[in-house]
Scaffold this motif. Structure first.
Motif, PDB file in Angstrom:
ATOM      1  N   GLU A 207       0.981  -0.834   0.249  1.00 27.06           N
ATOM      2  CA  GLU A 207      -0.142   0.052   0.045  1.00 27.06           C
ATOM      3  C   GLU A 207       0.907   1.064   0.070  1.00 27.06           C
ATOM      4  O   GLU A 207       0.535   2.632  -0.694  1.00 27.06           O
ATOM      5  CB  GLU A 207      -0.274  -0.128   1.290  1.00 27.06           C
ATOM      6  N   GLU A 208       2.509   1.370   0.524  1.00 30.77           N
ATOM      7  CA  GLU A 208       3.023   2.546   0.699  1.00 30.77           C
ATOM      8  C   GLU A 208       3.653   2.653  -0.997  1.00 30.77           C
ATOM      9  O   GLU A 208       3.349   3.699  -1.854  1.00 30.77           O
ATOM     10  CB  GLU A 208       4.018   2.235   0.979  1.00 30.77           C
ATOM     11  N   LEU A 209       3.546   1.395  -1.424  1.00 28.43           N
ATOM     12  CA  LEU A 209       4.549   1.664  -2.640  1.00 28.43           C
ATOM     13  C   LEU A 209       3.877   2.051  -4.270  1.00 28.43           C
ATOM     14  O   LEU A 209       3.746   2.751  -4.754  1.00 28.43           O
ATOM     15  CB  LEU A 209       5.074   0.449  -3.521  1.00 28.43           C
TER      16      LEU A 209
ATOM     17  N   GLY B 104      -3.452   4.575  -1.823  1.00 30.01           N
ATOM     18  CA  GLY B 104      -4.779   5.074  -2.791  1.00 30.01           C
ATOM     19  C   GLY B 104      -5.195   3.774  -3.206  1.00 30.01           C
ATOM     20  O   GLY B 104      -6.398   3.231  -3.511  1.00 30.01           O
ATOM     21  N   HIS B 105      -4.060   2.267  -3.382  1.00 39.00           N
ATOM     22  CA  HIS B 105      -4.566   0.735  -3.715  1.00 39.00           C
ATOM     23  C   HIS B 105      -4.510  -0.572  -2.630  1.00 39.00           C
ATOM     24  O   HIS B 105      -3.412   0.403  -1.575  1.00 39.00           O
ATOM     25  CB  HIS B 105      -3.417   0.579  -5.091  1.00 39.00           C
ATOM     26  N   SER B 106      -5.028  -0.945  -2.481  1.00 37.83           N
ATOM     27  CA  SER B 106      -5.676  -1.510  -1.296  1.00 37.83           C
ATOM     28  C   SER B 106      -4.628  -3.257  -1.783  1.00 37.83           C
ATOM     29  O   SER B 106      -4.321  -3.357  -2.048  1.00 37.83           O
ATOM     30  CB  SER B 106      -7.005  -2.406  -1.349  1.00 37.83           C
ATOM     31  N   LYS B 107      -4.406  -3.596  -0.527  1.00 37.81           N
ATOM     32  CA  LYS B 107      -3.525  -4.802  -0.058  1.00 37.81           C
ATOM     33  C   LYS B 107      -4.551  -5.470  -0.456  1.00 37.81           C
ATOM     34  O   LYS B 107      -3.778  -7.398  -0.506  1.00 37.81           O
ATOM     35  CB  LYS B 107      -2.644  -4.896   1.323  1.00 37.81           C
ATOM     36  N   SER B 108      -5.713  -6.157  -1.205  1.00 38.40           N
ATOM     37  CA  SER B 108      -6.332  -6.454  -1.754  1.00 38.40           C
ATOM     38  C   SER B 108      -6.444  -7.192  -3.042  1.00 38.40           C
ATOM     39  O   SER B 108      -5.950  -8.281  -3.257  1.00 38.40           O
ATOM     40  CB  SER B 108      -8.433  -5.966  -1.746  1.00 38.40           C
ATOM     41  N   GLU B 109      -5.898  -6.294  -3.728  1.00 31.58           N
ATOM     42  CA  GLU B 109      -5.065  -5.587  -4.987  1.00 31.58           C
ATOM     43  C   GLU B 109      -4.068  -6.841  -4.920  1.00 31.58           C
ATOM     44  O   GLU B 109      -4.000  -8.007  -5.812  1.00 31.58           O
ATOM     45  CB  GLU B 109      -4.711  -4.725  -5.483  1.00 31.58           C
TER      46      GLU B 109
END
Length: 341
Positions: free
Chosen positions: A133-135, A138-143
Motif C-alpha cells: 500500500e505504501e508503494l 490509494g490502492h488496497s492490499k487486496s490487489e
C-alpha cells in the motif's frame, strides 16, 4: 525465458534478439516509483496499423521475441490480435504486466494462450500488504492478494513456472530484507524466479530529482539483495542489470510516443521516431551502432571502473541508470555496488 543460442547469434552478428514494444502509457497499477511514465489516463499510444507494420519490420530484422510493454499492455483491447500475428510470424510473445488485468479470467486465459512459447512477467515488488500500500498509494492490499492468486491461476492452467518471472524494482522505500522475502516467496510458493531492477532517478514530469532520490536504495542494501539473487540464478555474480550485456546490446525499443531507443528505460529526447517518414526497419539500419552500443564492443571504451571489473564479458552496467544520472549512455552506472564511483 531466453533462447541463448539465438541471443548470442544476434549479438555476435550485431543484430537483434528482441524488441521492447510499448503499446501505450495507460496503467492503473499506481506504482509510486514508476520510471516508465505510465499514466492513469492515456496520452501516448501506437495505432493498430502501426503496430502491425512494426511486427512485419521486426520479422525482416530477424527479431526472435516481442516484449509487450506499456503502461499496462493488457489494457489494450487489440493486444491479443497483435500477439496472434506475432506468433504467426514465428516470433515469441513476452508479456510484462502489473497483474491487475488478470482479475478478468478471460484476459488471464488469453495471455497464457498467446504467450505459450514465451514469457509472462508479473510485477510484484513486495509481498508485504502494508508495504504494498505504501508503494501503491490509494490502492488496497487486496490487489496484492488477487495478483498472487492469479499467478497461482496461471500455474493451474498449466503454464510452466520456468516461463513466468516476477519482475521487481528494488527501491529505497523498502529494506533488503523485504525484497529478499519477496524473492523467497515466489521461489518457495510458485517455483518462479525473480528479475531484479535497481531503481534509478528518472525523467518524471513534474517531480524533482530531489524527491525522486528517496527511491534510490543504498549500496550495501543492493549488495545484500544481489547475494540472494545470485543464489536464485545459480551464478557467482549476476550482471549489474536485469539481464546480461548481450541481451542489452541485442535489444531495442519503440516507446509509446514512437521513439526508437536502445532500451525502453532510455527515453532519449532526440531519438528517431517512427511517426516520421521513415519505417522502423530503415530507422534501425541507419542507427544500428547506437542501438547496439557498438562503442562498448571494445572494452577499452568502457567506463574506467568497469574496465577493471571481472564481469566485463557479461556486464557493462545499466546504460539506463547511467543516462538517467546525467552520465550519458556510456558513463558509470551509479548503482553498481561492486566498484564505487
Amino acid at each position: 525465458m531466453i533462447d541463448f543460442e539465438k541471443l548470442n547469434k544476434a549479438y555476435n552478428s550485431k543484430g537483434f534478439y528482441s524488441l521492447q514494444l510499448e503499446v501505450g502509457d495507460l496503467c492503473r497499477q499506481g506504482c509510486v516509483y514508476c520510471y516508465m511514465n505510465a499514466l492513469d489516463k492515456q496520452i501516448n499510444t501506437l495505432s493498430d496499423q502501426l503496430i502491425k507494420s512494426i511486427l512485419l519490420d521486426s520479422f525482416k530484422l530477424g527479431i526472435t521475441a516481442i516484449e509487450w510493454l506499456g503502461g499496462e499492455p493488457l489494457l489494450r483491447e487489440s493486444v491479443f490480435e497483435h500477439m496472434a500475428m506475432c506468433a504467426d510470424l514465428g516470433m515469441r510473445n513476452n508479456v510484462w504486466t502489473g497483474g491487475l488485468p488478470f482479475e478478468n479470467d478471460d484476459i488471464l486465459i488469453k495471455t497464457a494462450k498467446y504467450a505459450k512459447n514465451g514469457l509472462i512477467s508479473v510485477h510484484v515488488s513486495t509481498v508485504d500488504p502494508e508495504i504494498y500500500e505504501e508503494l501503491h498509494p490509494g490502492h488496497s492490499k487486496s490487489e496484492l492478494e488477487m495478483i498472487l492468486n492469479k499467478v497461482r491461476g496461471l500455474l493451474d492452467l498449466g503454464y510452466p513456472p520456468s516461463q513466468i518471472l516476477n519482475s521487481v524494482t528494488f527501491t529505497g522505500l523498502q529494506s533488503s530484507e523485504d525484497m529478499i522475502k519477496t524473492i523467497d516467496y515466489f521461489e518457495n510458493q510458485f517455483n518462479i524466479r525473480t528479475s531484479l531492477n535497481v531503481y534509478h532517478t528518472y525523467l518524471r514530469p513534474g517531480i524533482s530529482n530531489k524527491k525522486l532520490e528517496q527511491y534510490i536504495p543504498l549500496s550495501d542494501e543492493i549488495e545484500k539483495v544481489y547475494l540472494r539473487y545470485n543464489v536464485q540464478w545459480g551464478v557467482k555474480d549476476f550482471p549489474m542489470n536485469c539481464v546480461n550485456k548481450q541481451y542489452c546490446s541485442a535489444t531495442l525499443a519503440i516507446l509509446c510516443d514512437g521513439s526508437v531507443t536502445p532500451c525502453a528505460t532510455i527515453r532519449e529526447k532526440e531519438a528517431p521516431n517512427i511517426h516520421g517518414e521513415k519505417s522502423f526497419y530503415d530507422i534501425v539500419n541507419e542507427n544500428i551502432n547506437h542501438l547496439i552500443f557498438e562503442k562498448f564492443r571494445d572494452k577499452k571504451n568502457l567506463p574506467k571502473n568497469c574496465q577493471i571489473c571481472e564481469l566485463t564479458d557479461i556486464c557493462f552496467g545499466c546504460r539506463s541508470r547511467s543516462y538517467a544520472s546525467g552520465n550519458g549512455i556510456y558513463g558509470n552506472d551509479p548503482r553498481c555496488f561492486r566498484i564505487a564511483g
